[in-house]
Design a protein around this motif. Sequence first.
Motif, PDB file in Angstrom:
ATOM      1  N   VAL A 105       1.035  -1.305   0.003  1.00 29.27           N
ATOM      2  CA  VAL A 105       0.125  -0.041   0.080  1.00 29.27           C
ATOM      3  C   VAL A 105       0.796   1.222  -0.067  1.00 29.27           C
ATOM      4  O   VAL A 105       0.512   2.052  -0.659  1.00 29.27           O
ATOM      5  N   ARG A 106       1.940   1.144   0.759  1.00 30.47           N
ATOM      6  CA  ARG A 106       2.661   2.305   0.773  1.00 30.47           C
ATOM      7  C   ARG A 106       3.395   2.773  -0.533  1.00 30.47           C
ATOM      8  O   ARG A 106       3.519   3.945  -0.878  1.00 30.47           O
ATOM      9  N   ASN A 107       3.820   1.541  -1.227  1.00 31.02           N
ATOM     10  CA  ASN A 107       4.409   1.799  -2.445  1.00 31.02           C
ATOM     11  C   ASN A 107       3.501   2.229  -3.358  1.00 31.02           C
ATOM     12  O   ASN A 107       3.804   3.009  -4.346  1.00 31.02           O
ATOM     13  N   CYS A 108       2.048   1.894  -3.411  1.00 30.70           N
ATOM     14  CA  CYS A 108       1.100   2.091  -4.361  1.00 30.70           C
ATOM     15  C   CYS A 108       0.860   3.869  -4.215  1.00 30.70           C
ATOM     16  O   CYS A 108       0.941   4.363  -5.203  1.00 30.70           O
ATOM     17  N   LEU A 109       0.659   4.308  -2.937  1.00 39.95           N
ATOM     18  CA  LEU A 109       0.632   5.592  -2.609  1.00 39.95           C
ATOM     19  C   LEU A 109       1.633   6.474  -3.160  1.00 39.95           C
ATOM     20  O   LEU A 109       1.599   7.725  -3.894  1.00 39.95           O
ATOM     21  N   GLY A 110       2.853   5.632  -3.048  1.00 41.77           N
ATOM     22  CA  GLY A 110       4.036   6.693  -3.598  1.00 41.77           C
ATOM     23  C   GLY A 110       4.092   6.782  -5.067  1.00 41.77           C
ATOM     24  O   GLY A 110       4.328   7.880  -5.745  1.00 41.77           O
ATOM     25  N   ILE A 111       3.557   5.682  -5.814  1.00 36.89           N
ATOM     26  CA  ILE A 111       3.436   5.844  -7.137  1.00 36.89           C
ATOM     27  C   ILE A 111       2.544   6.635  -7.734  1.00 36.89           C
ATOM     28  O   ILE A 111       2.841   7.372  -8.537  1.00 36.89           O
ATOM     29  N   VAL A 112       1.421   6.963  -6.828  1.00 36.92           N
ATOM     30  CA  VAL A 112       0.370   7.786  -7.289  1.00 36.92           C
ATOM     31  C   VAL A 112       0.886   9.056  -7.353  1.00 36.92           C
ATOM     32  O   VAL A 112       0.647  10.061  -7.964  1.00 36.92           O
ATOM     33  N   GLU A 113       1.673   9.427  -6.154  1.00 36.08           N
ATOM     34  CA  GLU A 113       2.125  10.792  -5.850  1.00 36.08           C
ATOM     35  C   GLU A 113       3.420  11.147  -6.899  1.00 36.08           C
ATOM     36  O   GLU A 113       3.111  12.321  -7.583  1.00 36.08           O
ATOM     37  N   ARG A 114       4.144  10.187  -7.413  1.00 38.81           N
ATOM     38  CA  ARG A 114       5.188  10.420  -8.241  1.00 38.81           C
ATOM     39  C   ARG A 114       4.424  10.747  -9.684  1.00 38.81           C
ATOM     40  O   ARG A 114       4.734  11.647 -10.521  1.00 38.81           O
ATOM     41  N   LEU A 115       3.218   9.986 -10.054  1.00 38.38           N
ATOM     42  CA  LEU A 115       2.739  10.411 -11.422  1.00 38.38           C
ATOM     43  C   LEU A 115       2.035  11.733 -11.420  1.00 38.38           C
ATOM     44  O   LEU A 115       1.757  12.360 -12.393  1.00 38.38           O
ATOM     45  N   TYR A 116       1.438  12.069  -9.862  1.00 39.50           N
ATOM     46  CA  TYR A 116       0.893  13.467 -10.175  1.00 39.50           C
ATOM     47  C   TYR A 116       2.225  14.513 -10.194  1.00 39.50           C
ATOM     48  O   TYR A 116       1.918  15.362 -11.078  1.00 39.50           O
ATOM     49  N   VAL A 117       3.309  14.257  -9.816  1.00 42.73           N
ATOM     50  CA  VAL A 117       4.298  15.172  -9.993  1.00 42.73           C
ATOM     51  C   VAL A 117       4.897  15.280 -11.577  1.00 42.73           C
ATOM     52  O   VAL A 117       5.114  16.095 -12.105  1.00 42.73           O
ATOM     53  N   PHE A 118       4.857  13.772 -12.134  1.00 41.32           N
ATOM     54  CA  PHE A 118       5.126  13.834 -13.439  1.00 41.32           C
ATOM     55  C   PHE A 118       4.313  14.611 -14.624  1.00 41.32           C
ATOM     56  O   PHE A 118       4.739  15.260 -15.224  1.00 41.32           O
ATOM     57  N   PHE A 119       2.802  14.572 -14.149  1.00 40.12           N
ATOM     58  CA  PHE A 119       1.999  15.368 -14.944  1.00 40.12           C
ATOM     59  C   PHE A 119       1.656  16.662 -14.316  1.00 40.12           C
ATOM     60  O   PHE A 119       0.801  17.411 -15.228  1.00 40.12           O
ATOM     61  N   ASN A 120       2.507  17.041 -13.607  1.00 39.32           N
ATOM     62  CA  ASN A 120       2.211  18.493 -13.116  1.00 39.32           C
ATOM     63  C   ASN A 120       3.103  19.517 -13.721  1.00 39.32           C
ATOM     64  O   ASN A 120       3.964  20.404 -13.026  1.00 39.32           O
ATOM     65  N   THR A 121       3.232  19.396 -15.061  1.00 39.79           N
ATOM     66  CA  THR A 121       3.873  20.012 -16.005  1.00 39.79           C
ATOM     67  C   THR A 121       2.822  20.592 -17.223  1.00 39.79           C
ATOM     68  O   THR A 121       2.221  19.664 -17.572  1.00 39.79           O
ATOM     69  N   PRO A 122       2.928  21.912 -17.638  1.00 37.13           N
ATOM     70  CA  PRO A 122       1.884  22.291 -18.887  1.00 37.13           C
ATOM     71  C   PRO A 122       1.927  21.231 -19.940  1.00 37.13           C
ATOM     72  O   PRO A 122       0.644  20.872 -20.430  1.00 37.13           O
ATOM     73  N   LYS A 123       2.917  20.972 -20.293  1.00 37.31           N
ATOM     74  CA  LYS A 123       3.257  20.052 -21.606  1.00 37.31           C
ATOM     75  C   LYS A 123       2.461  18.775 -21.485  1.00 37.31           C
ATOM     76  O   LYS A 123       1.818  18.037 -22.125  1.00 37.31           O
ATOM     77  N   ARG A 124       2.876  17.999 -20.201  1.00 41.29           N
ATOM     78  CA  ARG A 124       2.464  16.742 -19.975  1.00 41.29           C
ATOM     79  C   ARG A 124       1.040  16.776 -19.441  1.00 41.29           C
ATOM     80  O   ARG A 124       0.441  15.820 -19.810  1.00 41.29           O
ATOM     81  N   LYS A 125       0.480  17.648 -18.906  1.00 43.47           N
ATOM     82  CA  LYS A 125      -0.799  17.858 -18.521  1.00 43.47           C
ATOM     83  C   LYS A 125      -1.763  17.935 -19.662  1.00 43.47           C
ATOM     84  O   LYS A 125      -2.763  17.396 -19.840  1.00 43.47           O
ATOM     85  N   ASN A 126      -1.198  18.769 -20.776  1.00 42.46           N
ATOM     86  CA  ASN A 126      -1.933  18.869 -22.013  1.00 42.46           C
ATOM     87  C   ASN A 126      -2.190  17.567 -22.761  1.00 42.46           C
ATOM     88  O   ASN A 126      -2.904  17.168 -23.274  1.00 42.46           O
ATOM     89  N   ALA A 127      -0.796  16.890 -22.754  1.00 45.93           N
ATOM     90  CA  ALA A 127      -0.968  15.527 -23.247  1.00 45.93           C
ATOM     91  C   ALA A 127      -2.174  14.774 -22.609  1.00 45.93           C
ATOM     92  O   ALA A 127      -2.757  13.705 -23.558  1.00 45.93           O
ATOM     93  N   LEU A 128      -2.216  14.780 -21.378  1.00 46.17           N
ATOM     94  CA  LEU A 128      -3.267  13.811 -20.700  1.00 46.17           C
ATOM     95  C   LEU A 128      -4.813  14.269 -21.031  1.00 46.17           C
ATOM     96  O   LEU A 128      -5.543  13.387 -21.496  1.00 46.17           O
ATOM     97  N   ILE A 129      -4.809  15.647 -21.201  1.00 47.11           N
ATOM     98  CA  ILE A 129      -5.972  16.335 -21.384  1.00 47.11           C
ATOM     99  C   ILE A 129      -6.420  15.768 -22.831  1.00 47.11           C
ATOM    100  O   ILE A 129      -7.687  15.499 -23.082  1.00 47.11           O
ATOM    101  N   ASN A 130      -5.456  15.807 -23.791  1.00 48.07           N
ATOM    102  CA  ASN A 130      -5.800  15.489 -25.191  1.00 48.07           C
ATOM    103  C   ASN A 130      -6.328  14.040 -25.356  1.00 48.07           C
ATOM    104  O   ASN A 130      -7.006  13.802 -26.143  1.00 48.07           O
ATOM    105  N   GLU A 131      -5.466  13.287 -24.645  1.00 51.32           N
ATOM    106  CA  GLU A 131      -5.952  11.926 -24.503  1.00 51.32           C
ATOM    107  C   GLU A 131      -7.367  11.624 -23.979  1.00 51.32           C
ATOM    108  O   GLU A 131      -8.032  10.729 -24.550  1.00 51.32           O
ATOM    109  N   ILE A 132      -7.715  12.404 -22.940  1.00 54.39           N
ATOM    110  CA  ILE A 132      -9.107  12.175 -22.472  1.00 54.39           C
ATOM    111  C   ILE A 132     -10.191  12.891 -23.530  1.00 54.39           C
ATOM    112  O   ILE A 132     -11.044  12.052 -23.724  1.00 54.39           O
ATOM    113  N   GLU A 133      -9.879  13.743 -24.016  1.00 53.14           N
ATOM    114  CA  GLU A 133     -10.672  14.286 -25.350  1.00 53.14           C
ATOM    115  C   GLU A 133     -10.811  13.751 -26.364  1.00 53.14           C
ATOM    116  O   GLU A 133     -12.011  13.603 -26.962  1.00 53.14           O
ATOM    117  N   LYS A 134     -10.033  13.249 -26.715  1.00 51.64           N
ATOM    118  CA  LYS A 134     -10.430  12.291 -28.235  1.00 51.64           C
ATOM    119  C   LYS A 134     -10.639  10.726 -27.767  1.00 51.64           C
ATOM    120  O   LYS A 134     -10.931  10.038 -28.730  1.00 51.64           O
TER     121      LYS A 134
END
Length: 796
Positions: A432-461
Amino acid sequence: MSKITTFFSKTVSTTATVSSCTPGSSETVESDDSVNLKRLHNAEDDVQHLNKKLNTEIINVDNLITMPNDIYLFVNRSLSDEEKILVLKNVWIPAKNFDFPVQNKCMKKKLKFQYSGLEKYSWLVYSKKDEGAYCRHCVVFSKHGGVGNQLLGHLVLTPFCNYKNALKAFQDHAKTSYHASSVLKSQNFLNIIDHTQPSIIERIDTNRLAQVQQNRKRLVPIIECVLLCGKEEIPLRGHRDFGKIVIDDMNSREGKFRAILKYRAKGDEYLRNMLEDGGKRNKYTSPIVQNQIIEACNKIILKKIVDRVNSSKCFSILADETTDVATNEQLSLSARYVDDNDILHEDFLQFFEINSLTGSNLASSILNGLNSCGIECDYLYGQGYDGASNMAGKFNGVQAVIRATHPKALYVHCAAHSFNLAVCTSSNIQSVRNCLGIVERLYVFFNTPKRKNALINEIEKSDSIPNSNARTLKRQCATRWVQKYESLNDFVELLPFVVKTLETIYSTWGVPSSIDANVLLKSVLDSEFLVSLYVTKIFFAFGLPLCKQLQKGRIDLKTTLSTIELLVNTLKEMRQDAEKEFHILYEKLKNLANVIGTEITKKRTANKQTNRANPQVSSVEDYYRVTVFMPFIDNFINQLTTRFLNHKSVFEGFECLFSLTFTDAEKISFENLVEFYLPPVEHDNAYVEIKMWKLKITSQDVNMKSGLVALLSCPKIDFPNIHFLIKLFCTLPVSTATPERSFSTLKRLKTYLRSTMNETRLNGLAMMSIHRDIHLDVDEIINEMSLSPRKLDFVI
């Protein structure tokens, strides 16, 4: 008492001076030697009477309690306004059938005071203690008079007891100049107090009264503008908030306060003329006046809250500390109490800047803060803090230091913090600890304008857009516990899009994004991660209602423990039926795995394994049920039970008030409760009341689901002691959510651009923002401002 003795010693040495003016003399001096000798004897009698009165006062002080509002208590004293009102309007008057005693000097003729004198002369009052008459107006406003402005005698400083010549003496006293002056002063004083008529000075000075009204009228729109900015958290100051105000100039950056005034002046001709009038004075727009208005609002709101707290005679203190934008440590104080209408309140009091975080210094800051607010600490029955060592320490913590001086102030650990600690500690299982840590790392990874837009574009299409408004990943906040569930829930909902976005970044983007995406993609597709993610999300969902409930103000310990017990029992039932419960979860998990293009597999088992779980099971479902599901639920139940032991022990002392039975153990518990909280004189009454209370709740089927409901069902007239104990129980703190909410207000008020704001202005703006439900009248604010010395008069 020493001052009184000195006064009478001086009186004895100047008997001729004291006797030179009596009410019956009509301010004339006779030259006859016999008359002067007679006055001298009367003066000596008066002095002897005063000395006798002093000795009686020293010896029989307890007798004063039995004669409330007797005129004797106010003679020859410097009186406060409240005491003056009492003498002039509510002093003790004997009834018509009162048996007036016969004076010693009148024993032969049996003369005594007649009630008709009180009916004929409205200024005349009778003292039961002195067995004589006084003039109420002269007692308050005349100490000197007559020839040479000497000390007065009968009816003023000494009682009138010579009833043989009473009628003439009363008539002569009414004709004296000092009596007429005292009557005028009394009328003027009462008119000012009652606000019925202006004073004599104001009647003469009509120009001053007109100027006062003009000053107050000018201040009204300014105060209303400050109230608007304060309640809506609008900053008042600007780049340049001084100098002449030009109504039609809307381009200058003078601050929102001036901008609002100029906007309002376009439709208010009086305000326009006032702001554009020549001269710089009497506009009341300076920062100094703003601060005075804000401070007046702070005092008025705080006084209303403090009056309610002191009236309840039972409250708990809630405290927490944080650092503001100027790196100053701010201590937030709030009070939890039940008002006279049996309604529970948690009200913010003030911010206090502190320089030390040790237990003793924090405790001193809390107690000094309560005293500065005007709260009576004798009514302190509870303390609510978090579990930090400097707050909850058994020996040197804040709660221990305060209990040393206020032993009845029980400490209750914040239930919301306790629940958060239970969730965090139960999440320390490796998977469980590793799982929550990975979720946090994913938030940090997508917390940039370019990567965040890539995720939003994937959702919209995509054809399958999420049902919720989730479009980005959320962070797992350490203090906002509800957000942990929302973070995991949104992540599970967006997981297919996260996987596709990571695959796109890994295959098409350059380093280092592609490398990080590859590592995170492998972690997300891991079977143990998926199982832990789903299990954690489910159990966080079970705790979500409790987490929200613990942050409410109107909740008591009984409701809290009932909800905790319900949650623990639910988890125990799931633990007993673990195979069935996990099978339902596992079927949903396999569907999710198919969507993201992976398969649930178990870890490799070995004969010897020390770094991770290694159960010897055949199926994948059994493997993850044993390694993830059951350890997490066991740990969660254990943490909830352990973390709330303190709350349960506190409630056990009050449980006898809510149970339908009255066993021997409950009798002992009730006796301890009564002995600890109630005075000895009430112990027997409390024991009778508890028996009647038990009979009522059993025969009338009283709802006892919470302390607040029980309090409404317990009339204070019928069960005063039981009502107080239930009220005290409701007052005990549950969580420190109110101080936590005040930190949000602090961040909105003291920002980077307003980091130099002083504590007085900060508290005034915070009180207006937090206590928007408390009505502030403009006249009330002006009256508060007029209490301080001012060049311009606001007092009508």
